[in-house]
Every structure is written in structure tokens, then in C-alpha cells.
Scaffold this motif. Structure first.
Motif, short mmCIF file in Angstrom:
data_model
loop_
_atom_site.label_atom_id
_atom_site.label_comp_id
_atom_site.label_asym_id
_atom_site.label_seq_id
_atom_site.Cartn_x
_atom_site.Cartn_y
_atom_site.Cartn_z
N HIS A 135 13.75 -60.80 15.00
CA HIS A 135 13.48 -60.52 13.59
C HIS A 135 14.11 -61.56 12.67
N LEU A 136 13.33 -62.05 11.71
CA LEU A 136 13.87 -62.93 10.68
C LEU A 136 14.69 -62.09 9.71
N THR A 137 15.97 -62.34 9.65
CA THR A 137 16.83 -61.54 8.78
C THR A 137 17.91 -62.40 8.17
N PHE A 138 18.49 -61.92 7.08
CA PHE A 138 19.56 -62.61 6.38
C PHE A 138 20.72 -61.64 6.19
N GLY A 139 21.94 -62.13 6.29
CA GLY A 139 23.11 -61.30 6.03
C GLY A 139 23.25 -60.15 7.00
N ARG A 140 23.15 -60.43 8.28
CA ARG A 140 23.20 -59.36 9.29
C ARG A 140 24.49 -58.55 9.16
N ASP A 141 24.36 -57.24 9.29
CA ASP A 141 25.47 -56.30 9.12
C ASP A 141 26.26 -56.22 10.44
N VAL A 142 27.25 -57.10 10.61
CA VAL A 142 27.94 -57.22 11.90
C VAL A 142 29.15 -56.30 12.01
N THR A 143 29.62 -55.73 10.91
CA THR A 143 30.83 -54.90 10.96
C THR A 143 30.52 -53.41 11.02
N GLY A 165 20.04 -55.78 8.00
CA GLY A 165 20.13 -57.01 7.23
C GLY A 165 20.81 -56.77 5.89
N SER A 166 21.29 -57.84 5.29
CA SER A 166 21.90 -57.78 3.95
C SER A 166 23.11 -56.85 3.88
N THR A 167 23.77 -56.63 5.00
CA THR A 167 24.93 -55.73 5.05
C THR A 167 24.58 -54.37 4.44
N GLU A 168 23.33 -53.96 4.62
CA GLU A 168 22.82 -52.78 3.94
C GLU A 168 23.45 -51.47 4.41
N LEU A 169 23.74 -51.36 5.69
CA LEU A 169 24.28 -50.12 6.22
C LEU A 169 25.72 -49.91 5.76
N THR A 170 26.49 -50.98 5.77
CA THR A 170 27.86 -50.90 5.27
C THR A 170 27.86 -50.52 3.79
N GLY A 171 26.93 -51.11 3.03
CA GLY A 171 26.83 -50.80 1.61
C GLY A 171 26.46 -49.36 1.36
N ALA A 172 25.52 -48.84 2.13
CA ALA A 172 25.11 -47.44 1.97
C ALA A 172 26.24 -46.49 2.36
N ALA A 173 26.90 -46.78 3.47
CA ALA A 173 27.98 -45.91 3.94
C ALA A 173 29.14 -45.89 2.95
N ALA A 174 29.40 -47.01 2.29
CA ALA A 174 30.49 -47.07 1.32
C ALA A 174 30.28 -46.14 0.14
N LEU A 175 29.03 -45.80 -0.12
CA LEU A 175 28.70 -44.87 -1.21
C LEU A 175 28.68 -43.42 -0.75
#
Length: 239
Positions: free
Chosen positions: A207-215, A182-192
Motif C-alpha cells: 500500500h502507498l502510504t505516508f506517515g505510517r503509525d509505527v508506535t 497511515g498518518s499516525t491516525e490510530l495513535t491520534g484517535a486513541a489519544a482522544l
């Protein structure tokens, strides 16, 4: 450090909270009861909660008591302060019940600390989680906690991850980030430069989620204990 986890030797593991350290989040019936208490339509109340999640989770809408009151009045309610305060207090337990701790969470965190790995939770959340977490058995097993509502930022803002790194005294390249996506969190972590694992447990289909990390593209695991398997396989010497 790549998302493929090549030569993974982390010093710290960062976890998302909802849907990762907890089971899939499902809104329970108390949300609808609270809407009725506030004098508003339950469906409109839940839609308003969804619509305002990220603004609430960064503190952009103001103090929680005021936000609850303002949302109710916007939807046609006219609740007393006593009613608003009751909803404010009840939401802590209700949000906790919506997403109970995932089986194995305590054991996995205990095992990571036994390996001398530092641990953190990095969560997009409103006021409920900072009040709830100290009462849960995972709390003493987390070396630091980063809450969007306290930082005024949300994932995938680098500040969410870097605040955890600073508290743990590690660099992003020394971290493994685990989340449901959720929240594009994995893409954000990987970018760092963090290594990333997506938890794709079967229960998360609802699961109730927002901003699913689709990329994001990377390695998925089906349960939290698989983190230990991943670390063991990559830390064993090759002969």
C-alpha cells in the motif's frame, strides 16, 4: 474507551478512506502518462507528488490547478493551461482507479447503519476524493465526511476527528476508529479516547502510504467484515 475495546458500545464508527474503505493504493500508469503530457520526467513527477503530499492535502500549496502547473514548471515543464486542466480533471478518475473500493465496504457500512450506528470517513486527501466520493456507492452510507484539504488540517491533528464527532453529535469516547495506520491516525484517535482497530488486510503490504503509525499497539483485523464480529462479541450479553 481503550484501544483494547473493553466494554465497547460505540455510537459511531469513523473510517479512514485510502487503504481502509479501499484496497491498497497502487499508482497506475496514467500518472506517468500525465507527467509526459506536462513535459516532465515521470520519476521526478511521482517523487514530487510524494514529497508534497501533506502540503497539498492541507491546501498549503494553493489551488490545485496552480499547484499542478507550478510543480510541472519546477521540474522543467512548460504546460499550457489546457494541458494542466486536462491533468487536473483526469486525476479524479485516476486516483479512484489507484484505490478501488474494498470488497465488503458497502455491506459493512450498510450493516452498521442497520445497527443504528453513525458513520464517517476521515481522510487525508487532495481535491480528488471530495469530487470522487459522491459517485461511489459508499457515499450515501456515510453520515459525514471530513477531508483534510477542506479543513486545512491533517491526521493526527485532533481537529480531524473532532470535526467528525461534532457532525455526528457524539463524543470521542463513543467512537470506534478504523484505519490502516497511515498518518499516525490510530495513535491520534486513541489519544482522544476513541477505540481503535487497525485494518491489516493482506493486500496492504504493498500500500502507498505516508506517515505510517509505527508506535500504535492494539487490535488488528484482517478484513472489514471483522468489524461486525468485534462489535457483536462485545455487545452480546454475558450469562
Amino acid at each position: 474507551m481503550s484501544t483494547k475495546l473493553d466494554h465497547l458500545q460505540p455510537r459511531a464508527v469513523l473510517f479512514d478512506y485510502f487503504g481502509t474503505l479501499t484496497t491498497a493504493v497502487q499508482r497506475g500508469p496514467d500518472h506517468r502518462r500525465m507527467a509526459v503530457d506536462l513535459g516532465v520526467d515521470p520519476d521526478e513527477w511521482i517523487a514530487a507528488l510524494d514529497r508534497t503530499f501533506y502540503r497539498r492535502a492541507t491546501g498549503a500549496m494553493g489551488e490545485p490547478l496552480e499547484v499542478l502547473s507550478d510543480l510541472a514548471r519546477t521540474l522543467g515543464g512548460n504546460p499550457t493551461f489546457r494541458t494542466v486542466y486536462s491533468v487536473y480533471a483526469r486525476r479524479v478518475a485516476t486516483v479512484g482507479a489507484d484505490g478501488p473500493l474494498r470488497p465488503g465496504a458497502v455491506e459493512v457500512l450498510t450493516a452498521l447503519r442497520a445497527r443504528r450506528l453513525r458513520t464517517a470517513v476521515v481522510s487525508d486527501c487532495w481535491y480528488e476524493l471530495p469530487r470522487l466520493l459522491p459517485w461511489l456507492p459508499v457515499h450515501p452510507l456515510l453520515d459525514t465526511k471530513v477531508f483534510s484539504v477542506e479543513l486545512g488540517r491533517r491526521k493526527p491533528d485532533p481537529a480531524m476527528y473532532l470535526t467528525a464527532c461534532a457532525a455526528l453529535d457524539v463524543s470521542p469516547e463513543e467512537c470506534l476508529y478504523v484505519g490502516d495506520g497511515g498518518s499516525t491516525e490510530l495513535t491520534g484517535a486513541a489519544a482522544l479516547g476513541m477505540a481503535t482497530l487497525r485494518l491489516a488486510a493482506p493486500d496492504l503490504r504493498g500500500h502507498l502510504t505516508f506517515g505510517r503509525d509505527v508506535t500504535w499497539e492494539g487490535i488488528e483485523i484482517g478484513s472489514l467484515p471483522e468489524i461486525l464480529d468485534v462489535l457483536t462479541r462485545r455487545l452480546e450479553p454475558a450469562f
